[in-house]
Design a protein around this motif. Structure first.
Motif, PDB file in Angstrom:
ATOM      1  N   ASN A  13     -32.643  34.558  81.135  1.00 33.81           N
ATOM      2  CA  ASN A  13     -31.998  34.139  82.145  1.00 33.81           C
ATOM      3  C   ASN A  13     -32.837  33.343  82.924  1.00 33.81           C
ATOM      4  O   ASN A  13     -32.306  32.682  83.242  1.00 33.81           O
ATOM      5  N   LEU A  14     -34.206  34.036  83.022  1.00 31.42           N
ATOM      6  CA  LEU A  14     -34.568  33.798  84.310  1.00 31.42           C
ATOM      7  C   LEU A  14     -35.563  32.646  83.513  1.00 31.42           C
ATOM      8  O   LEU A  14     -35.366  31.128  84.097  1.00 31.42           O
ATOM      9  N   PHE A  15     -35.697  31.945  81.837  1.00 31.38           N
ATOM     10  CA  PHE A  15     -36.718  31.364  81.518  1.00 31.38           C
ATOM     11  C   PHE A  15     -35.295  29.988  82.237  1.00 31.38           C
ATOM     12  O   PHE A  15     -35.823  28.489  82.228  1.00 31.38           O
ATOM     13  N   SER A  16     -33.855  30.107  81.503  1.00 33.33           N
ATOM     14  CA  SER A  16     -33.106  29.444  81.414  1.00 33.33           C
ATOM     15  C   SER A  16     -32.840  28.625  82.766  1.00 33.33           C
ATOM     16  O   SER A  16     -32.487  27.424  83.104  1.00 33.33           O
ATOM     17  N   GLY A  17     -33.051  30.010  83.603  1.00 37.69           N
ATOM     18  CA  GLY A  17     -33.293  29.052  84.721  1.00 37.69           C
ATOM     19  C   GLY A  17     -34.349  28.130  86.221  1.00 37.69           C
ATOM     20  O   GLY A  17     -34.166  27.358  86.278  1.00 37.69           O
ATOM     21  N   CYS A  18     -35.080  28.780  85.104  1.00 36.04           N
ATOM     22  CA  CYS A  18     -36.493  28.374  85.549  1.00 36.04           C
ATOM     23  C   CYS A  18     -36.600  26.334  84.802  1.00 36.04           C
ATOM     24  O   CYS A  18     -36.606  25.637  86.024  1.00 36.04           O
ATOM     25  N   ILE A  19     -35.976  26.614  84.223  1.00 35.15           N
ATOM     26  CA  ILE A  19     -35.930  25.052  83.289  1.00 35.15           C
ATOM     27  C   ILE A  19     -34.035  24.277  84.191  1.00 35.15           C
ATOM     28  O   ILE A  19     -34.619  22.535  84.136  1.00 35.15           O
ATOM     29  N   ALA A  20     -33.631  25.187  84.641  1.00 37.49           N
ATOM     30  CA  ALA A  20     -32.453  24.298  85.481  1.00 37.49           C
ATOM     31  C   ALA A  20     -32.769  24.009  86.349  1.00 37.49           C
ATOM     32  O   ALA A  20     -32.732  23.029  87.229  1.00 37.49           O
ATOM     33  N   VAL A  21     -34.183  24.416  87.239  1.00 38.32           N
ATOM     34  CA  VAL A  21     -35.033  23.916  88.836  1.00 38.32           C
ATOM     35  C   VAL A  21     -35.387  22.759  88.659  1.00 38.32           C
ATOM     36  O   VAL A  21     -35.518  21.645  89.071  1.00 38.32           O
ATOM     37  N   ILE A  22     -36.536  22.661  87.300  1.00 41.00           N
ATOM     38  CA  ILE A  22     -36.765  21.705  86.613  1.00 41.00           C
ATOM     39  C   ILE A  22     -35.808  20.375  86.551  1.00 41.00           C
ATOM     40  O   ILE A  22     -35.925  19.672  87.907  1.00 41.00           O
ATOM     41  N   PHE A  23     -34.569  20.629  86.577  1.00 37.50           N
ATOM     42  CA  PHE A  23     -33.151  19.424  86.444  1.00 37.50           C
ATOM     43  C   PHE A  23     -33.054  18.565  87.245  1.00 37.50           C
ATOM     44  O   PHE A  23     -32.580  17.593  88.088  1.00 37.50           O
ATOM     45  N   ALA A  24     -33.275  20.051  88.104  1.00 33.41           N
ATOM     46  CA  ALA A  24     -32.745  20.140  89.611  1.00 33.41           C
ATOM     47  C   ALA A  24     -32.803  19.711  90.370  1.00 33.41           C
ATOM     48  O   ALA A  24     -32.439  17.932  91.314  1.00 33.41           O
ATOM     49  N   VAL A  25     -34.261  19.653  90.888  1.00 34.41           N
ATOM     50  CA  VAL A  25     -35.304  19.074  91.473  1.00 34.41           C
ATOM     51  C   VAL A  25     -35.843  17.624  90.942  1.00 34.41           C
ATOM     52  O   VAL A  25     -35.510  16.203  92.392  1.00 34.41           O
TER      53      VAL A  25
END
Length: 244
Positions: A13-25
């Motif tokens: 879950n955390l790993f997916s969230g970190c990738i999502a942060v990269i895309f969002a930024v």
């Protein structure tokens, strides 16, 4: 070994969230949303795995909140920041010198980060609240994140100039930010999608909610998500009133 399985799922879950942060930024909210959905999937099944394997622990509880803070706290705040940026038509400067002065910097999109602050407060409060073991008080962070991340997908896949103008209206986004931040910490009891048994009598509201949600997704696609969140809150209030 089995005691580590739920924590491994939480870390996914955390790993997916970190990738999502990269895309969002990087202003790619479509793929940010996809990885958030994946993270929420893992968030649901880490608790399921812990209960099934009977390995619930304090470590798992704390780790779950830390992962949720990224996937369901940081990402929706950045997503709202970007949408407010879109609504004003501004381009984010790569360096502060590009703005020439602070007075030229548009601070309005920063208002979207209120969602991140409200999420952090909710998650911290959830960890110390003993009244939220079988139900929730206030909108869970994953549900709120689904609400926020649904709008970039609506903009991407739903046709309609009027719909796009409505979603990208800065006042709509500001109100949405305020409402979602309030709902995260509102003293409103909401049912949890946790099945202790599979009987209909004890899970009627859950089965009704899931059935109506599937029907709305099948007919409305991404546009269904905001209505599903509204349905979730409405059904919870109805259940509370009936019990009274």
């Amino acid at each position: 070994m089995r005691k580590h399985i739920p924590n491994l799922i939480t870390l996914l879950n955390l790993f997916s969230g970190c990738i999502a942060v990269i895309f969002a930024v990087n202003d790619d909210l479509e793929y940010a949303a996809y990885f958030v959905f994946l993270g929420i999937f893992f968030d649901f099944f880490d608790g399921f795995a812990a209960r099934a394997l009977k390995v619930q622990s304090e470590l798992g509880l704390q780790l779950d909140s830390l992962a949720d803070m990224v996937t369901s706290g940081v990402v929706p705040g950045i997503a709202m920041y970007q949408m407010l940026q879109w609504s004003t038509g501004d381009v984010v400067p790569t360096t502060m010198t590009e703005t020439m002065a602070w007075k030229e910097f548009n601070f309005l999109p920063l208002f979207g980060l209120l969602i991140t602050l409200a999420s952090a407060y909710r998650l911290a409060n959830f960890n110390i609240d003993t009244n939220q073991t079988n139900s929730f008080i206030g909108l869970p962070t994953p549900a709120n994140t689904l609400l926020i991340l649904s709008f970039p997908l609506i903009l991407q896949f739903e046709n309609g100039e009027g719909l796009h103008e409505f979603v990208l209206n800065k006042w709509f986004l500001i109100i949405l930010t305020l409402v979602s931040s309030y709902m995260l910490n509102a003293k409103i009891p909401l049912f949890a999608l946790k099945f202790k048994t599979w009987g209909f009598r004890t899970n009627a509201v859950r089965y009704i909610f899931l059935f109506l949600s599937v029907c709305m997704i099948a007919t409305m696609q991404y546009l269904a998500i905001p209505f599903i969140i509204i349905l979730y809150v409405a059904l919870s209030i109805i259940v509370k009133l009936i019990k009274w």
